[in-house]
Design a protein around this motif. Structure first.
Motif, PDB file in Angstrom:
ATOM      1  N   ASN A  88       0.866  -1.178   0.000  1.00 43.06           N
ATOM      2  CA  ASN A  88       0.000   0.000   0.000  1.00 43.06           C
ATOM      3  C   ASN A  88       0.902   1.226   0.000  1.00 43.06           C
ATOM      4  O   ASN A  88       1.667   1.437   0.955  1.00 43.06           O
ATOM      5  CB  ASN A  88      -0.868   0.039   1.274  1.00 43.06           C
ATOM      6  N   VAL A  89       0.842   2.006  -1.069  1.00 46.41           N
ATOM      7  CA  VAL A  89       1.599   3.253  -1.158  1.00 46.41           C
ATOM      8  C   VAL A  89       0.591   4.385  -1.351  1.00 46.41           C
ATOM      9  O   VAL A  89      -0.229   4.330  -2.280  1.00 46.41           O
ATOM     10  CB  VAL A  89       2.601   3.256  -2.335  1.00 46.41           C
ATOM     11  N   VAL A  90       0.630   5.378  -0.496  1.00 42.41           N
ATOM     12  CA  VAL A  90      -0.320   6.488  -0.563  1.00 42.41           C
ATOM     13  C   VAL A  90       0.421   7.816  -0.700  1.00 42.41           C
ATOM     14  O   VAL A  90       1.640   7.885  -0.540  1.00 42.41           O
ATOM     15  CB  VAL A  90      -1.235   6.516   0.684  1.00 42.41           C
ATOM     16  N   ASN A  91      -0.355   8.849  -0.987  1.00 45.36           N
ATOM     17  CA  ASN A  91       0.142  10.228  -1.068  1.00 45.36           C
ATOM     18  C   ASN A  91       1.197  10.413  -2.158  1.00 45.36           C
ATOM     19  O   ASN A  91       2.191  11.112  -1.968  1.00 45.36           O
ATOM     20  CB  ASN A  91       0.642  10.707   0.295  1.00 45.36           C
ATOM     21  N   ILE A  92       0.950   9.795  -3.314  1.00 47.32           N
ATOM     22  CA  ILE A  92       1.817   9.969  -4.475  1.00 47.32           C
ATOM     23  C   ILE A  92       1.352  11.220  -5.211  1.00 47.32           C
ATOM     24  O   ILE A  92       0.165  11.369  -5.514  1.00 47.32           O
ATOM     25  CB  ILE A  92       1.748   8.735  -5.401  1.00 47.32           C
TER      26      ILE A  92
END
Length: 181
Positions: A88-92
């Motif tokens: 889970n990778v957020v705030n791209i």
């Protein structure tokens, strides 16, 4: 009669514009739709001997109003009752349209992006590692979000991150790959 012709022309023009707009798309040179994950994307541990390397991902045709992106990798076939979150990778940033292979482990994620702790317990990409004899699906998804930043606590669960991602999603694009051992 003239009004009818004008309305039909406007309607046809609107349909033509919608039909020619390209869909939000996710692509990769590392993984492919329906393809088997390579050993590089397999977990190292739990009886698996892979490279545990996140794949390269690129997206295009983000919808208007996109203010940030999130990327997830999910295995709905894991024998847990709730699946398994691999990444889970957020705030791209909305100016970003790709993530390089290995970015999770090498610290080369886009500036400002944050990784949520996966179901292996690490804030990183966790590769495939299904039980022997089982074929599992791995859904790689990029979400276009209508918010600048997801306000998540540092120790956010994958369920909370997933809820916030979906609650703010404008559109999404996916690639589903498989793996078995």
């Amino acid at each position: 009669m003239l009004l009818k012709a004008l309305l039909l022309g406007a309607f046809a023009g609107a349909i033509g514009t919608q039909a020619s707009a390209e869909a939000f798309k996710l692509s990769s040179s590392t993984i492919s739709e329906g393809g088997k994950l390579g050993l590089a994307q397999v977990f190292k541990g739990f009886g698996c001997e892979g490279g545990n390397v996140s794949p390269d991902l690129s997206w295009s045709n983000a919808p208007q109003g996109t203010k940030s992106f999130a990327v997830t990798v999910y295995d709905p076939d894991a024998p847990t009752g709730s699946g398994w979150w691999h990444w889970n990778v957020v705030n791209i940033s909305p100016s970003v349209s790709s993530i390089k292979s290995g970015a999770s482990a090498t610290g080369t994620l886009p500036a400002g992006a944050a990784q949520i702790k996966n179901d292996y317990g690490a804030s990183a990409f966790g590769g495939a590692c299904p039980p022997p004899g089982e074929v599992h699906r791995y859904i790689f998804t990029v979400y276009a979000l209508g918010v600048d930043k997801l306000d998540l606590p540092k120790d956010a669960s994958n369920a909370l991150a997933g809820f916030m991602i979906r609650a703010n999603a404008i559109d999404q694009a996916s690639i589903t790959a498989v793996y078995n051992r």
